[in-house]
Design a protein around this motif. Structure first.
Motif, mmCIF file in Angstrom:
data_model
loop_
_atom_site.group_PDB
_atom_site.id
_atom_site.type_symbol
_atom_site.label_atom_id
_atom_site.label_comp_id
_atom_site.label_asym_id
_atom_site.label_seq_id
_atom_site.Cartn_x
_atom_site.Cartn_y
_atom_site.Cartn_z
ATOM 1 N N ARG A 43 -4.834 -14.331 -7.328
ATOM 2 C CA ARG A 43 -5.505 -14.354 -6.031
ATOM 3 C C ARG A 43 -6.628 -13.322 -5.944
ATOM 4 N NH1 ARG A 43 -4.489 -16.283 -0.948
ATOM 5 N NH2 ARG A 43 -5.203 -14.994 0.806
ATOM 6 N N GLN A 44 -6.380 -12.112 -6.488
ATOM 7 C CA GLN A 44 -7.330 -11.017 -6.328
ATOM 8 C C GLN A 44 -8.215 -10.807 -7.547
ATOM 9 O OE1 GLN A 44 -4.562 -7.868 -5.523
ATOM 10 N NE2 GLN A 44 -4.268 -8.432 -3.385
ATOM 11 N N GLY A 45 -7.737 -11.275 -8.708
ATOM 12 C CA GLY A 45 -8.502 -11.050 -9.932
ATOM 13 C C GLY A 45 -8.501 -9.598 -10.371
ATOM 14 N N HIS A 46 -7.561 -8.804 -9.854
ATOM 15 C CA HIS A 46 -7.514 -7.373 -10.170
ATOM 16 C C HIS A 46 -6.072 -6.908 -10.076
ATOM 17 C CE1 HIS A 46 -8.526 -3.045 -10.002
ATOM 18 N NE2 HIS A 46 -9.642 -3.417 -10.586
ATOM 19 N N TYR A 47 -5.786 -5.776 -10.709
ATOM 20 C CA TYR A 47 -4.408 -5.290 -10.780
ATOM 21 C C TYR A 47 -4.050 -4.323 -9.661
ATOM 22 C CZ TYR A 47 -6.969 -1.477 -13.053
ATOM 23 O OH TYR A 47 -7.870 -0.487 -13.342
ATOM 24 N N TRP A 48 -4.986 -3.975 -8.781
ATOM 25 C CA TRP A 48 -4.675 -2.945 -7.789
ATOM 26 C C TRP A 48 -3.542 -3.377 -6.859
ATOM 27 C CZ3 TRP A 48 -4.858 -3.611 -2.565
ATOM 28 C CH2 TRP A 48 -5.609 -4.689 -2.080
ATOM 29 N N GLY A 49 -3.473 -4.676 -6.532
ATOM 30 C CA GLY A 49 -2.395 -5.167 -5.670
ATOM 31 C C GLY A 49 -1.028 -4.998 -6.311
ATOM 32 N N VAL A 50 -0.965 -5.212 -7.629
ATOM 33 C CA VAL A 50 0.289 -5.026 -8.366
ATOM 34 C C VAL A 50 0.694 -3.549 -8.322
ATOM 35 C CG1 VAL A 50 1.441 -5.311 -10.586
ATOM 36 C CG2 VAL A 50 -0.311 -6.958 -9.865
ATOM 37 N N ALA A 51 -0.268 -2.653 -8.513
ATOM 38 C CA ALA A 51 0.024 -1.217 -8.473
ATOM 39 C C ALA A 51 0.545 -0.800 -7.096
ATOM 40 C CB ALA A 51 -1.221 -0.416 -8.840
ATOM 41 N N VAL A 52 -0.047 -1.328 -6.029
ATOM 42 C CA VAL A 52 0.412 -1.005 -4.666
ATOM 43 C C VAL A 52 1.840 -1.492 -4.463
ATOM 44 C CG1 VAL A 52 0.057 -1.532 -2.222
ATOM 45 C CG2 VAL A 52 -1.902 -0.944 -3.668
ATOM 46 N N MET A 53 2.146 -2.700 -4.951
ATOM 47 C CA MET A 53 3.509 -3.236 -4.832
ATOM 48 C C MET A 53 4.518 -2.305 -5.510
ATOM 49 S SD MET A 53 5.036 -6.786 -6.434
ATOM 50 C CE MET A 53 4.993 -6.117 -8.111
ATOM 51 N N VAL A 54 4.192 -1.828 -6.704
ATOM 52 C CA VAL A 54 5.093 -0.934 -7.429
ATOM 53 C C VAL A 54 5.279 0.378 -6.676
ATOM 54 C CG1 VAL A 54 5.373 0.413 -9.547
ATOM 55 C CG2 VAL A 54 4.602 -1.960 -9.679
ATOM 56 N N VAL A 55 4.206 0.920 -6.125
ATOM 57 C CA VAL A 55 4.293 2.174 -5.366
ATOM 58 C C VAL A 55 5.231 2.011 -4.166
ATOM 59 C CG1 VAL A 55 2.986 3.727 -3.855
ATOM 60 C CG2 VAL A 55 2.085 3.116 -6.117
ATOM 61 N N LEU A 56 5.114 0.894 -3.464
ATOM 62 C CA LEU A 56 5.985 0.655 -2.306
ATOM 63 C C LEU A 56 7.457 0.589 -2.717
ATOM 64 C CD1 LEU A 56 3.863 -1.994 -0.343
ATOM 65 C CD2 LEU A 56 4.188 0.424 0.207
ATOM 66 N N LEU A 57 7.728 -0.063 -3.838
ATOM 67 C CA LEU A 57 9.109 -0.142 -4.312
ATOM 68 C C LEU A 57 9.628 1.237 -4.729
ATOM 69 C CD1 LEU A 57 8.925 -3.450 -6.390
ATOM 70 C CD2 LEU A 57 10.037 -3.106 -4.173
ATOM 71 N N ALA A 58 8.758 2.060 -5.320
ATOM 72 C CA ALA A 58 9.159 3.421 -5.687
ATOM 73 C C ALA A 58 9.507 4.238 -4.440
ATOM 74 C CB ALA A 58 8.047 4.102 -6.476
ATOM 75 N N LEU A 59 8.762 4.042 -3.369
ATOM 76 C CA LEU A 59 9.055 4.750 -2.124
ATOM 77 C C LEU A 59 10.402 4.323 -1.542
ATOM 78 C CD1 LEU A 59 5.518 4.685 -0.424
ATOM 79 C CD2 LEU A 59 6.697 6.679 -1.384
ATOM 80 N N VAL A 60 10.744 3.038 -1.670
ATOM 81 C CA VAL A 60 12.051 2.553 -1.215
ATOM 82 C C VAL A 60 13.169 3.273 -1.967
ATOM 83 C CG1 VAL A 60 13.607 0.568 -1.162
ATOM 84 C CG2 VAL A 60 11.221 0.295 -0.458
ATOM 85 N N THR A 61 13.025 3.388 -3.301
ATOM 86 C CA THR A 61 14.060 4.051 -4.103
ATOM 87 C C THR A 61 14.146 5.539 -3.794
ATOM 88 O OG1 THR A 61 13.980 2.412 -5.877
ATOM 89 C CG2 THR A 61 14.751 4.612 -6.477
ATOM 90 N N LEU A 62 13.007 6.180 -3.549
ATOM 91 C CA LEU A 62 13.037 7.592 -3.160
ATOM 92 C C LEU A 62 13.754 7.773 -1.826
ATOM 93 C CD1 LEU A 62 9.438 8.686 -4.217
ATOM 94 C CD2 LEU A 62 11.600 9.521 -5.188
#
Length: 455
Positions: free
Chosen positions: A418-437
């Motif tokens: 959809r975006q043609g870029h990886y920044w959305g994937v990086a944001v998704m991972v950051v959000l999941l890391a915050l959930v675990t923290l």
């Protein structure tokens, strides 16, 4: 004369205690070996599908779609296995808490091995049309159902045999089955991808699926030699606790949802970042590297193999550390590492430098995933009492796996399309890391708890 008799009695008692200690150590080694080999076989079966989905299933089971959409469809079939995992966790957890841990582990191995072997025999879309992907998805459901009950039982068998001060270390040996299974499945596929493309697509990809029947037979035999968990057996011998509430005889799932909801949510939060991160590294990165960056398949697979090899040593190290400093410290470290490395990982991939790419993938697996995964086999079960431990640990783990492991690679592929870029994937991972923290902050520290006192 009496003093001689007393001394002899003391010597006999000392010798008996030494024999008991040796028997306990031998029994512990047998339990650990059975769990490691069993989980290695199970993870080999389960992870083999993910790598094959990224490399070949889009071409032979979903050929009518363009390459990226075909990959998305193949990853969707991969996700189905994760969606089936909570159901397996509920069913096997229920009977594991009522009947015993060992019998459930035998059944999960049979389901996983049978499903994997059958995938290796499947006709392709070209041969039977739409029934090929339908059968593939059905077999993936069977795999997911089996693995849903596998992890909880294997972890409990080890930590309920282990001494209190070494539960983290012994539990982490169960976790080593994951990188060993990954080494075996990814390694054999990496070797087979060196075949000519037409040979790999026609028969080469089937070889590792068919080989699983040998590994399952070995694991099945070894698990037959293991005795039931002593903590579970003691809880059965004692019967209901004195003063137990009337609903204590109800189904373990009911007790989890009514009495242990907070710990269930915490166990999901503790798992979700770790499982999403490892499948981003081992599934989505293959898709991104080969389709968006045109990197060789072998390069990405070599990075995954390096990370898996390092985890074989680092996971027990992290488990051992969790017995010294606590489980939460390792989770704080791992989740923070994931949060800080989500964006830099893709920058490293874009360098197209083989050493940087392999080093980045290996470091992210070892220090991000490994730090949380090592103590996990002890930490999640420690949140629940003996009579609901299989159900609670399995359900928390498998719900998180369904969200983080099953949907994360598919969502990441969709974001990329959809975006043609990886920044959305990086944001998704950051959000999941915050959930675990957040979950780590709210979770109790359990490494000194006595499992026999939590019924």
């Amino acid at each position: 004369m009496m003093s001689i008799t007393v001394k002899a009695d003391k010597l006999d008692e000392s010798a008996a205690q030494e024999r008991l200690a040796q028997e306990d150590e031998k029994s512990m080694r047998r339990v650990v070996m059975a769990s490691v080999i069993g989980t290695t076989v199970e993870w080999y079966d389960f992870l083999l599908y993910g790598t094959a989905a990224a490399l070949v299933f889009n071409k032979i089971f979903f050929p009518g779609l363009d390459p990226l959409m075909g990959t998305l469809a193949a990853l969707g079939s991969f996700a189905v296995g994760f969606i089936a995992r909570p159901l397996g966790g509920i069913v096997f957890g229920h009977f594991g808490d009522r009947v015993g841990r060992k019998s459930m582990l035998m059944l999960t191995m049979f389901l996983m091995g049978g499903g994997t072997f059958a995938i290796g025999l499947l006709p392709t879309y070209e041969q039977i049309g739409v029934w090929a992907p339908v059968a593939l998805i059905l077999l993936r459901v069977i795999q997911g159902f089996g693995i849903g009950g596998e992890w909880g039982g294997a972890a409990l068998m080890v930590i309920e045999h282990a001494p209190r001060h070494r539960r983290g270390f012994y539990g982490s040996l169960v976790q080593v089955g994951f990188p060993l299974g990954m080494l075996a499945s990814t390694g054999i596929l990496a070797w087979l991808t060196r075949l000519p493309e037409d040979e790999f697509l026609s028969w080469g990809w089937r070889v590792p699926f068919l080989l699983s029947v040998v590994l399952v037979a070995l694991g099945f035999y070894i698990r037959l030699q293991v005795v039931e968990s002593p903590v579970f057996q003691a809880s059965q011998d004692e019967g209901p606790n004195e003063g137990a509430q009337p609903d204590s005889d109800k189904a373990p799932l009911w007790r989890i949802l009514s009495e242990h909801r907070l710990n269930l949510f915490l166990s999901i939060g503790l798992k979700v970042c770790e499982v999403a991160w490892v499948y981003i590294l081992t599934v989505f990165v293959i898709v991104y590297g080969t389709s968006a960056l045109d990197l060789p398949k072998g390069l990405i697979l070599d990075g995954v193999l390096l990370g898996a090899a390092l985890e074989v040593g680092f996971i027990p190290l992290f488990g051992w550390l969790s017995d010294k400093v606590g489980r939460r410290a390792l989770y704080y470290f791992g989740a923070t590492f994931v949060l800080l490395s989500a964006y830099p990982l893709f920058l490293c991939l874009e360098t197209r430098d083989p050493l940087i790419i392999m080093g980045a993938i290996a470091a992210c697996m070892t220090l991000g995933h490994g730090a949380m995964y090592g103590p996990q086999a002890a930490y999640l079960p420690e949140l629940f009492g003996t009579r609901v431990r299989y159900s609670g640990a399995s359900l928390g783990c498998q719900v998180a796996a369904g969200v983080g492991g099953g949907l994360a690679p598919m969502l990441a592929t969709w974001l990329l399309a959809r975006q043609g870029h990886y920044w959305g994937v990086a944001v998704m991972v950051v959000l999941l890391a915050l959930v675990t923290l957040w979950a780590t902050r709210r979770s109790p520290e359990t490494y000194r708890d006595d499992l026999t006192q939590t019924q």
